[in-house]
Design a protein around this motif. Sequence first.
Motif, PDB file in Angstrom:
ATOM      1  N   GLU A 144      13.184  19.395   9.565  1.00 40.95           N
ATOM      2  CA  GLU A 144      12.979  20.792   9.095  1.00 40.95           C
ATOM      3  C   GLU A 144      14.345  21.529   8.538  1.00 40.95           C
ATOM      4  OE1 GLU A 144      12.631  24.188  11.913  1.00 40.95           O
ATOM      5  OE2 GLU A 144      10.525  23.790  11.812  1.00 40.95           O
ATOM      6  N   ARG A 145      14.095  21.966   7.283  1.00 41.51           N
ATOM      7  CA  ARG A 145      15.116  22.375   6.553  1.00 41.51           C
ATOM      8  C   ARG A 145      14.983  23.720   6.009  1.00 41.51           C
ATOM      9  NH1 ARG A 145      17.204  17.961   2.261  1.00 41.51           N
ATOM     10  NH2 ARG A 145      18.903  19.543   2.042  1.00 41.51           N
ATOM     11  N   LYS A 146      15.762  24.805   5.921  1.00 38.82           N
ATOM     12  CA  LYS A 146      15.839  25.796   5.381  1.00 38.82           C
ATOM     13  C   LYS A 146      15.577  25.791   3.658  1.00 38.82           C
ATOM     14  CE  LYS A 146      17.465  28.870   9.077  1.00 38.82           C
ATOM     15  NZ  LYS A 146      18.261  29.814   9.568  1.00 38.82           N
ATOM     16  N   ILE A 147      14.926  26.693   3.332  1.00 40.01           N
ATOM     17  CA  ILE A 147      14.845  26.911   1.549  1.00 40.01           C
ATOM     18  C   ILE A 147      16.155  26.922   1.266  1.00 40.01           C
ATOM     19  CG2 ILE A 147      14.022  27.942  -0.360  1.00 40.01           C
ATOM     20  CD1 ILE A 147      11.164  28.311   1.396  1.00 40.01           C
ATOM     21  N   VAL A 148      16.976  27.696   1.609  1.00 37.22           N
ATOM     22  CA  VAL A 148      18.575  27.904   1.043  1.00 37.22           C
ATOM     23  C   VAL A 148      19.085  26.535   0.953  1.00 37.22           C
ATOM     24  CG1 VAL A 148      19.599  28.277   3.503  1.00 37.22           C
ATOM     25  CG2 VAL A 148      20.678  29.208   1.373  1.00 37.22           C
ATOM     26  N   ASP A 149      18.701  25.437   1.713  1.00 35.00           N
ATOM     27  CA  ASP A 149      19.356  24.182   1.552  1.00 35.00           C
ATOM     28  C   ASP A 149      18.837  23.195   0.881  1.00 35.00           C
ATOM     29  OD1 ASP A 149      21.184  24.805   3.825  1.00 35.00           O
ATOM     30  OD2 ASP A 149      19.616  24.154   5.288  1.00 35.00           O
ATOM     31  N   LEU A 150      17.881  23.630   0.143  1.00 33.23           N
ATOM     32  CA  LEU A 150      17.087  23.132  -0.660  1.00 33.23           C
ATOM     33  C   LEU A 150      16.876  23.679  -2.268  1.00 33.23           C
ATOM     34  CD1 LEU A 150      13.621  22.884   1.417  1.00 33.23           C
ATOM     35  CD2 LEU A 150      15.451  20.832   1.018  1.00 33.23           C
ATOM     36  N   PHE A 151      16.977  24.628  -2.312  1.00 31.59           N
ATOM     37  CA  PHE A 151      16.909  25.617  -3.583  1.00 31.59           C
ATOM     38  C   PHE A 151      18.062  26.731  -3.564  1.00 31.59           C
ATOM     39  CE2 PHE A 151      12.544  23.879  -3.106  1.00 31.59           C
ATOM     40  CZ  PHE A 151      12.309  23.413  -4.259  1.00 31.59           C
ATOM     41  N   GLU A 152      18.493  27.192  -4.899  1.00 35.90           N
ATOM     42  CA  GLU A 152      19.299  28.397  -4.956  1.00 35.90           C
ATOM     43  C   GLU A 152      18.474  29.209  -5.965  1.00 35.90           C
ATOM     44  OE1 GLU A 152      23.074  26.863  -5.917  1.00 35.90           O
ATOM     45  OE2 GLU A 152      22.406  25.823  -7.924  1.00 35.90           O
ATOM     46  N   GLU A 153      18.781  30.341  -6.016  1.00 38.55           N
ATOM     47  CA  GLU A 153      18.294  31.098  -7.056  1.00 38.55           C
ATOM     48  C   GLU A 153      19.002  31.029  -8.390  1.00 38.55           C
ATOM     49  OE1 GLU A 153      16.824  35.922  -7.297  1.00 38.55           O
ATOM     50  OE2 GLU A 153      18.363  35.509  -5.863  1.00 38.55           O
ATOM     51  N   ARG A 154      18.192  31.058  -9.390  1.00 39.12           N
ATOM     52  CA  ARG A 154      18.676  30.926 -10.909  1.00 39.12           C
ATOM     53  C   ARG A 154      18.607  32.470 -11.376  1.00 39.12           C
ATOM     54  NH1 ARG A 154      19.304  27.275 -14.631  1.00 39.12           N
ATOM     55  NH2 ARG A 154      17.785  25.759 -13.720  1.00 39.12           N
ATOM     56  N   SER A 155      19.854  32.967 -11.802  1.00 38.32           N
ATOM     57  CA  SER A 155      20.147  34.459 -12.073  1.00 38.32           C
ATOM     58  C   SER A 155      20.426  34.465 -13.541  1.00 38.32           C
ATOM     59  CB  SER A 155      21.483  34.817 -11.377  1.00 38.32           C
ATOM     60  OG  SER A 155      22.462  33.883 -11.530  1.00 38.32           O
TER      61      SER A 155
END
Length: 375
Positions: free
Chosen positions: A199-210
């Motif tokens: 179980e992993r949080k989305i912050v550990d999987l993806f970052e926001e593209r800005s």
Amino acid sequence: MGELTNSFEYGLNASAKKFDGIHKYIRITDIDDSSRKFNSDSITSPDINFSSADNYELKQNDLLFARTGASVGKSYIYTESDGLVYYAGFLIRVRIKPEFDSNFVFQNTFTSSYENFIRITSQRSGQPGVNSKEYASFEISIPSLEEQQMIGSLFKQLDNLTAQNERKIDLLKQLKQAYLQKIFSQELRFAGFNDDWEERKIVDLFEERSERSPHGQMISITMGSGVVLASSLDRKDNSSFDKSNYKVVRKNDIAYNSMRMWQGASGVSPYNGIVSPAYTIITPKDNVDSGFFAIQFKMAKSLKTFQKYSQGLTSDTWNLKYPALSSIPMITPNFTEQKKINHFFGIFDDLIDKYEKKVLLLKRKKRSYLQKMFV
């Protein structure tokens, strides 16, 4: 049409009850809007004494016409493969004389002349409607019986091919859904994969593209088809003239509508381009397969979680920006298994897409033939 028929008969004034396993009841809502087939998803029986209802039992090649409401003009042709069927009161049964071909008459109901006839004739001060006398006035050009039969047979073959491919699509979707449940519950695993999912949080999987840019092809996010080119949609271009604040999307990014994430408006992008600032773009970190998570994001359990984490007072204002999304946990296999699962469901999607294109082609072909034959 009145000259081609033996009778116009109104249907049963009876309520529906649970299907008894033998006697089927067809109402306006039981006729598929597109194919005009008997929709068997929720079969019912009429609540009547069948010993005195023989006149309401459909026979081979009987035609039905909806006589009132929003579906006025909808038609259906009975075939024995539909079983023992009785028809309801808001339908009119038409029995065609033996010297005319019922299927030829039925195919006339897909023409633009029939659509125009219904649109004009059904106009009422209240609810739209067409009665039996008005249906009888619909004009049909009639060739010889042999040609009627050939034309009717051609369109019946097209209809059957379309229905067969639509059934394949339904079966593939059902099978895909079954595999989704089994694989994401880890009840079913591919050979060689035995490790527990983390179980992993989305912050550990993806970052926001800005990134922002006014340059690039416009991209849209839909609930049904995920990420598509805006030019492929049959809709008005509502994008602003000044695109300097538009967000950059790159291949394998996941783009989503922050106000519709809880409804499934997300997908992995196969394109480089730009999107409206209203969308959120997330890009995968190392050892993260975007396609795997794009699949998981569409599952009912995930949608329920996205709804829970969305911010706003009502469903019209619910919003799921990246900061809230980033804290959501996701069950995660290793990178190799992610790719394997993504590839597996990609095969389903490709097959479904193949058959959907086939159905679209068959419907276009039928429409073209209708325009050229029924003039």
